[in-house]
Motif scaffolding. Structure first.
Motif, mmCIF file in Angstrom:
data_model
loop_
_atom_site.group_PDB
_atom_site.id
_atom_site.type_symbol
_atom_site.label_atom_id
_atom_site.label_comp_id
_atom_site.label_asym_id
_atom_site.label_seq_id
_atom_site.Cartn_x
_atom_site.Cartn_y
_atom_site.Cartn_z
ATOM 1 N N ILE A 157 -4.990 -7.217 12.537
ATOM 2 C CA ILE A 157 -3.956 -6.190 12.329
ATOM 3 C C ILE A 157 -4.273 -5.400 11.061
ATOM 4 O O ILE A 157 -4.115 -4.171 11.020
ATOM 5 C CB ILE A 157 -2.561 -6.851 12.221
ATOM 6 N N ASP A 158 -4.745 -6.115 10.032
ATOM 7 C CA ASP A 158 -5.092 -5.430 8.780
ATOM 8 C C ASP A 158 -6.243 -4.445 8.996
ATOM 9 O O ASP A 158 -6.252 -3.348 8.425
ATOM 10 C CB ASP A 158 -5.469 -6.461 7.708
ATOM 11 N N GLU A 159 -7.225 -4.839 9.807
ATOM 12 C CA GLU A 159 -8.332 -3.922 10.121
ATOM 13 C C GLU A 159 -7.808 -2.675 10.834
ATOM 14 O O GLU A 159 -8.224 -1.550 10.534
ATOM 15 C CB GLU A 159 -9.364 -4.628 11.011
ATOM 16 N N ALA A 160 -6.906 -2.889 11.783
ATOM 17 C CA ALA A 160 -6.349 -1.751 12.530
ATOM 18 C C ALA A 160 -5.574 -0.830 11.593
ATOM 19 O O ALA A 160 -5.710 0.407 11.665
ATOM 20 C CB ALA A 160 -5.456 -2.259 13.662
ATOM 21 N N CYS A 161 -4.777 -1.424 10.711
ATOM 22 C CA CYS A 161 -4.005 -0.608 9.766
ATOM 23 C C CYS A 161 -4.946 0.151 8.830
ATOM 24 O O CYS A 161 -4.689 1.316 8.476
ATOM 25 C CB CYS A 161 -3.045 -1.488 8.960
ATOM 26 N N TYR A 162 -6.039 -0.487 8.442
ATOM 27 C CA TYR A 162 -7.030 0.185 7.591
ATOM 28 C C TYR A 162 -7.585 1.414 8.312
ATOM 29 O O TYR A 162 -7.703 2.495 7.726
ATOM 30 C CB TYR A 162 -8.156 -0.796 7.239
ATOM 31 N N LEU A 163 -7.934 1.236 9.593
ATOM 32 C CA LEU A 163 -8.492 2.356 10.357
ATOM 33 C C LEU A 163 -7.514 3.522 10.430
ATOM 34 O O LEU A 163 -7.906 4.692 10.288
ATOM 35 C CB LEU A 163 -8.846 1.894 11.781
ATOM 36 N N ALA A 164 -6.247 3.197 10.654
ATOM 37 C CA ALA A 164 -5.244 4.262 10.766
ATOM 38 C C ALA A 164 -4.998 4.930 9.415
ATOM 39 O O ALA A 164 -4.869 6.158 9.332
ATOM 40 C CB ALA A 164 -3.944 3.681 11.323
ATOM 41 N N ARG A 165 -4.958 4.082 8.376
ATOM 42 C CA ARG A 165 -4.573 4.591 7.043
ATOM 43 C C ARG A 165 -5.739 5.302 6.345
ATOM 44 O O ARG A 165 -5.586 6.403 5.825
ATOM 45 C CB ARG A 165 -4.086 3.412 6.197
ATOM 46 N N GLU A 166 -6.904 4.671 6.345
ATOM 47 C CA GLU A 166 -8.022 5.181 5.542
ATOM 48 C C GLU A 166 -8.969 6.086 6.317
ATOM 49 O O GLU A 166 -9.677 6.891 5.729
ATOM 50 C CB GLU A 166 -8.825 3.996 4.963
#
Lengths: 79, 359
Positions: free
Chosen positions: B70-79
């Motif tokens: 989930i953290d990887e996915a959030c990173y992709l969306a955010r960064e």
């Protein structure tokens, strides 16, 4: 997401099947199944028909049980 | 008419076999979220004598996906500003600092899709966006992700990739077998792998039966386990209308072509060797980890959450201090409460008891 939905094939064209699952219709990929015809039943997972199936789970149950426990099945009582 | 009579007699016998079992304690683990849910919904637990214990194992792909994903996915969306396409179940799974739903509320683009193929369609229709599909699932779902890559490759799509957390069940069977006396093997996973995969486990002392999902099929499978328990390791395919010995060669070929086995982390079970599927090197252009060079994510979960223990069958949801208090379907803390197929969600919905429905 990981729920299999049994559905009846309405039509097939170019690797895509229109299926009917209890009245809800949508197109799914039929690329895994080599021969599929209208009227067949399939199991659908995430938009993909993964297997052809028969509609009758109860005949299956009787067949499996009679091979495992023939005495009980043949002597069992009906409700 | 005669067949119906035979069926009723057989099912009555199956119920008798299960309900009257008085042998040694029998621990049966289901490793399919749909089994967990259907067993509750149909009232199967209410039929069982105290001598039979049903354990809900790691059968929900959302539930076993680690927080770091989930953290990887959030990173992709955010960064990286990508558009995430995802199954709906993943949207509310808490990450270390929020869920995808939280990310969406802060402006991230998160699209819910029914199938990976819809993500390909979205990418085709939105060439100005970089689209990443969050690819989780077992053998049932992963072929659809492989097909997505096949279509994207055929279309020479440049704006589509996958963030993978796909897993294969055979590693879980081996990892969990000491927690139970027999498995209810997942019917649809076996439709892909074939019955020969779980059948081969008998040589390693592991017992179980392939089970379907209707009342007749579940009752039949339990009766077969009861009749077979206590003897040599056993296997039976109780779902032959769907599961064949060899499974789906076409699906297996897709998996072999587009994915490669890797070690994978399972929530609650740790890293299981060669239990995951990553994008095959030949299709690295569709691997989001390669494309976006995602840095390692820490993956911090709520320390009080017992999802891991629940997935191992080491405790029930009722043993978790968060269950039903701060962790509810409306406000889930752990993944097992988020997905409809999760053990905690099933317990919460049915409260650990359901009426008998076979009478």
């Amino acid at each position: 997401m990981c729920v299999g939905i049994p559905a009846k094939v309405v039509s097939v064209k170019d690797g895509t099947a229109l299926v009917d699952a209890s009245g809800a219709r949508r197109e799914v990929s039929a690329e895994l199944l080599s021969s599929l015809d209208p009227g067949d039943y399939v199991m659908v997972h995430a938009g993909l028909a993964i297997a052809k199936i028969t509609a009758d789970d109860e005949a299956e149950a009787a067949s499996v049980l009679s091979s495992i426990a023939p005495a009980e099945v043949n002597n069992g009582t009906e409700d | 008419m005669e067949q119906k009579t035979d069926t009723r007699r057989a099912l009555a016998a199956a119920r008798e076999i299960v309900c009257t079992y008085r042998g040694p304690r029998l621990r049966i683990m289901e490793v399919c979220g749909t089994h967990t849910h259907e067993i509750f919904r149909l009232g199967v637990r209410a039929l069982l004598p105290e001598t039979i214990e049903l354990i809900s194992g790691p059968g929900c792909p959302v539930c076993v996906t680690p927080v770091s994903f989930i953290d990887e996915a959030c990173y992709l969306a955010r960064e990286c500003g990508v558009t995430l396409c995802t199954f709906g179940d993943l949207v509310r799974v808490p990450g270390s600092s929020g869920s995808l739903a939280d990310a969406r509320s802060r402006g991230a683009r998160v699209q819910v899709v029914y199938t990976p193929l819809d993500a390909v369609t979205y990418a085709t229709d939105h060439p100005e966006e970089d689209v990443v599909f969050l690819s989780v699932g077992f053998e049932t779902t992963t072929p659809a992700s492989a097909l997505a890559m096949k279509r994207a490759s055929a279309q020479s799509l440049k704006n589509f990739s996958l963030l993978t957390a796909n897993k294969t069940m055979d590693a879980a069977y081996l990892a969990m077998h000491e927690s139970c006396d027999a498995y209810l093997y997942p019917g649809h996973v076996c439709a892909i792998t074939g019955a020969r995969v779980p059948r081969a486990l008998t040589a390693r002392g592991i017992s179980g039966v392939v089970a379907g999902f209707t009342a007749s099929e579940l009752l039949t499978a339990l009766a077969v386990i009861v009749k077979s328990a206590g003897h040599a390791p056993f296997f039976a395919n109780c779902y032959p209308r769907v599961v064949t010995e060899d499974g789906s060669p076409a699906a297996q070929a897709l998996l072999h072509t587009y994915f490669t086995p890797v070690d994978a982390e399972w929530r609650g079970l740790g890293v299981l060797p060669q239990s995951g599927l990553a994008v095959a090197p030949a299709y690295a252009q569709f691997d989001a980890r390669v494309r976006y060079r995602i840095p390692p994510q820490e993956g911090r979960s709520n320390p009080a959450c017992r999802c891991g223990d629940i997935l191992r069958g080491a405790c029930t949801p009722a043993d978790c201090p968060l269950y039903g208090k701060t962790c509810t379907p409306e406000h889930p803390v752990g993944a097992c409460m988020v997905s409809r197929e999760g053990t905690c969600a099933a317990w919460y919905q049915y409260r650990g008891a359901a009426p008998a429905s076979f009478s």
